[in-house]
Write a protein that holds these residues in place. Structure first.
Motif, PDB file in Angstrom:
ATOM      1  N   ASP A  71       0.846  -1.190   0.000  1.00 14.07           N
ATOM      2  CA  ASP A  71       0.000   0.000   0.000  1.00 14.07           C
ATOM      3  C   ASP A  71       0.881   1.240   0.000  1.00 14.07           C
ATOM      4  O   ASP A  71       1.824   1.341   0.790  1.00 14.07           O
ATOM      5  CB  ASP A  71      -0.885   0.041   1.248  1.00 14.07           C
ATOM      6  CG  ASP A  71      -1.997  -0.975   1.230  1.00 14.07           C
ATOM      7  OD1 ASP A  71      -2.201  -1.625   0.192  1.00 14.07           O
ATOM      8  OD2 ASP A  71      -2.677  -1.123   2.268  1.00 14.07           O
ATOM      9  N   GLU A  84      -4.341   2.142  -1.302  1.00 14.99           N
ATOM     10  CA  GLU A  84      -4.309   0.949  -0.464  1.00 14.99           C
ATOM     11  C   GLU A  84      -5.230  -0.124  -1.022  1.00 14.99           C
ATOM     12  O   GLU A  84      -6.076   0.137  -1.869  1.00 14.99           O
ATOM     13  CB  GLU A  84      -4.685   1.281   0.983  1.00 14.99           C
ATOM     14  CG  GLU A  84      -6.030   1.935   1.139  1.00 14.99           C
ATOM     15  CD  GLU A  84      -6.325   2.401   2.555  1.00 14.99           C
ATOM     16  OE1 GLU A  84      -5.491   2.203   3.459  1.00 14.99           O
ATOM     17  OE2 GLU A  84      -7.404   2.948   2.754  1.00 14.99           O
ATOM     18  N   PHE A  85      -5.050  -1.338  -0.522  1.00 11.67           N
ATOM     19  CA  PHE A  85      -5.783  -2.517  -0.987  1.00 11.67           C
ATOM     20  C   PHE A  85      -7.297  -2.299  -1.000  1.00 11.67           C
ATOM     21  O   PHE A  85      -7.989  -2.705  -1.929  1.00 11.67           O
ATOM     22  CB  PHE A  85      -5.430  -3.720  -0.098  1.00 11.67           C
ATOM     23  CG  PHE A  85      -6.378  -4.868  -0.232  1.00 11.67           C
ATOM     24  CD1 PHE A  85      -6.322  -5.701  -1.335  1.00 11.67           C
ATOM     25  CD2 PHE A  85      -7.338  -5.113   0.743  1.00 11.67           C
ATOM     26  CE1 PHE A  85      -7.204  -6.760  -1.474  1.00 11.67           C
ATOM     27  CE2 PHE A  85      -8.220  -6.163   0.610  1.00 11.67           C
ATOM     28  CZ  PHE A  85      -8.151  -6.991  -0.499  1.00 11.67           C
ATOM     29  N   GLU A  86      -7.823  -1.667   0.020  1.00 10.65           N
ATOM     30  CA  GLU A  86      -9.278  -1.512   0.144  1.00 10.65           C
ATOM     31  C   GLU A  86      -9.913  -0.774  -1.024  1.00 10.65           C
ATOM     32  O   GLU A  86     -11.106  -0.930  -1.284  1.00 10.65           O
ATOM     33  CB  GLU A  86      -9.643  -0.831   1.467  1.00 10.65           C
ATOM     34  CG  GLU A  86      -9.592  -1.754   2.660  1.00 10.65           C
ATOM     35  CD  GLU A  86      -8.190  -2.040   3.154  1.00 10.65           C
ATOM     36  OE1 GLU A  86      -8.038  -2.936   3.996  1.00 10.65           O
ATOM     37  OE2 GLU A  86      -7.236  -1.387   2.702  1.00 10.65           O
ATOM     38  N   SER A 109      -9.812   2.393   3.421  1.00 10.29           N
ATOM     39  CA  SER A 109      -9.970   1.614   4.654  1.00 10.29           C
ATOM     40  C   SER A 109     -10.674   2.420   5.741  1.00 10.29           C
ATOM     41  O   SER A 109     -11.498   1.886   6.487  1.00 10.29           O
ATOM     42  CB  SER A 109      -8.626   1.096   5.161  1.00 10.29           C
ATOM     43  OG  SER A 109      -7.783   2.174   5.518  1.00 10.29           O
ATOM     44  N   TYR A 111     -14.663  -3.857  10.538  1.00 10.67           N
ATOM     45  CA  TYR A 111     -13.986  -4.293   9.315  1.00 10.67           C
ATOM     46  C   TYR A 111     -12.529  -4.657   9.607  1.00 10.67           C
ATOM     47  O   TYR A 111     -11.836  -3.964  10.341  1.00 10.67           O
ATOM     48  CB  TYR A 111     -14.005  -3.193   8.239  1.00 10.67           C
ATOM     49  CG  TYR A 111     -13.085  -3.514   7.087  1.00 10.67           C
ATOM     50  CD1 TYR A 111     -13.459  -4.426   6.113  1.00 10.67           C
ATOM     51  CD2 TYR A 111     -11.808  -2.958   7.009  1.00 10.67           C
ATOM     52  CE1 TYR A 111     -12.605  -4.758   5.068  1.00 10.67           C
ATOM     53  CE2 TYR A 111     -10.946  -3.280   5.974  1.00 10.67           C
ATOM     54  CZ  TYR A 111     -11.349  -4.190   5.017  1.00 10.67           C
ATOM     55  OH  TYR A 111     -10.484  -4.524   3.998  1.00 10.67           O
ATOM     56  N   ASP A 112     -12.078  -5.766   9.020  1.00 12.23           N
ATOM     57  CA  ASP A 112     -10.663  -6.111   9.078  1.00 12.23           C
ATOM     58  C   ASP A 112     -10.196  -6.588   7.708  1.00 12.23           C
ATOM     59  O   ASP A 112     -10.988  -6.987   6.862  1.00 12.23           O
ATOM     60  CB  ASP A 112     -10.381  -7.160  10.163  1.00 12.23           C
ATOM     61  CG  ASP A 112     -10.974  -8.515   9.855  1.00 12.23           C
ATOM     62  OD1 ASP A 112     -10.609  -9.113   8.824  1.00 12.23           O
ATOM     63  OD2 ASP A 112     -11.802  -8.991  10.650  1.00 12.23           O
ATOM     64  N   LYS A 113      -8.892  -6.531   7.495  1.00 14.76           N
ATOM     65  CA  LYS A 113      -8.321  -6.815   6.181  1.00 14.76           C
ATOM     66  C   LYS A 113      -8.538  -8.255   5.730  1.00 14.76           C
ATOM     67  O   LYS A 113      -8.608  -8.515   4.536  1.00 14.76           O
ATOM     68  CB  LYS A 113      -6.852  -6.454   6.170  1.00 14.76           C
ATOM     69  CG  LYS A 113      -6.647  -4.947   6.230  1.00 14.76           C
ATOM     70  CD  LYS A 113      -5.228  -4.564   5.882  1.00 14.76           C
ATOM     71  CE  LYS A 113      -5.046  -3.077   5.971  1.00 14.76           C
ATOM     72  NZ  LYS A 113      -5.342  -2.381   4.730  1.00 14.76           N
ATOM     73  N   GLY A 155     -11.581  -8.331   3.940  1.00 13.34           N
ATOM     74  CA  GLY A 155     -11.377  -7.645   2.667  1.00 13.34           C
ATOM     75  C   GLY A 155     -10.987  -8.617   1.563  1.00 13.34           C
ATOM     76  O   GLY A 155     -11.441  -8.487   0.422  1.00 13.34           O
ATOM     77  N   ASN A 156     -10.184  -9.609   1.894  1.00 13.98           N
ATOM     78  CA  ASN A 156      -9.802 -10.620   0.902  1.00 13.98           C
ATOM     79  C   ASN A 156     -11.016 -11.413   0.432  1.00 13.98           C
ATOM     80  O   ASN A 156     -11.161 -11.714  -0.754  1.00 13.98           O
ATOM     81  CB  ASN A 156      -8.752 -11.573   1.480  1.00 13.98           C
ATOM     82  CG  ASN A 156      -7.442 -10.870   1.757  1.00 13.98           C
ATOM     83  OD1 ASN A 156      -7.021 -10.008   1.013  1.00 13.98           O
ATOM     84  ND2 ASN A 156      -6.801 -11.232   2.844  1.00 13.98           N
TER      85      ASN A 156
END
Length: 158
Positions: A15, A65-67, A111, A121-123, A126-127
């Motif tokens: 990220d 970032e990933f989100e 995020s 919410y947690d990562k 997210g996956n």
């Protein structure tokens, strides 16, 4: 070492927001005003530092970032959250045709937007949300991410 490893590819997925302040040559990149140019600069620094002459190392830094990828479609949110939450995430999905552009300030990063809507919410979840959306939709909506995947595929095929 990647030397002699013609059947292996090494990449990164970092990220942009999480790059360390002491990243090598960061002043050179931080002097740039365009965010895409900054990220490309950081990727080039990694490439030069780790494997300058090796096409099997493909650095990638996710803009912001990933989100951001999770906002490619509301499908994932609709699958895992109640309707009231999915309505809130839908507003963000509709507002940003390119989810990679979601970032006004650190407190409104993807995020943080999710945590405001879904405090738990947690990562890891997210996956799962990304899997529900599907890679095709994410690639269609996120050009920078798509370019990375295309580079990986091209490296495997050549």
């Amino acid at each position: 070492t990647l030397a002699g490893k013609q059947d292996k590819i090494v990449t990164t997925f970092m990220d942009y927001f999480r790059l360390p302040e002491n990243f090598p040559d960061s002043a050179k990149c931080n002097d740039l005003t365009n965010i895409d140019e900054k990220i490309e600069c950081f990727e080039n620094i990694m490439k030069e530092d780790i494997a300058p002459d090796n096409r099997l190392f493909i650095p990638y830094i996710q803009k912001y970032e990933f989100e951001a990828l999770l906002f490619s479609s509301n499908r994932g949110f609709e699958s895992y959250y109640e309707e009231s939450i999915a309505k809130e995430t839908a507003k963000i999905v509709e507002k940003y045709p390119n989810p990679e552009e979601i970032n006004d300030k650190p407190k409104t990063s993807p995020s943080n937007r999710l945590k405001q809507i879904v405090p738990e919410y947690d990562k890891v979840l997210g996956n799962v949300i990304a899997l529900e959306i599907g890679l095709d939709i994410i690639l269609e909506k996120c050009p920078r991410f798509n370019n990375w995947i295309e580079n990986l595929i091209e490296s495997v095929q050549s």
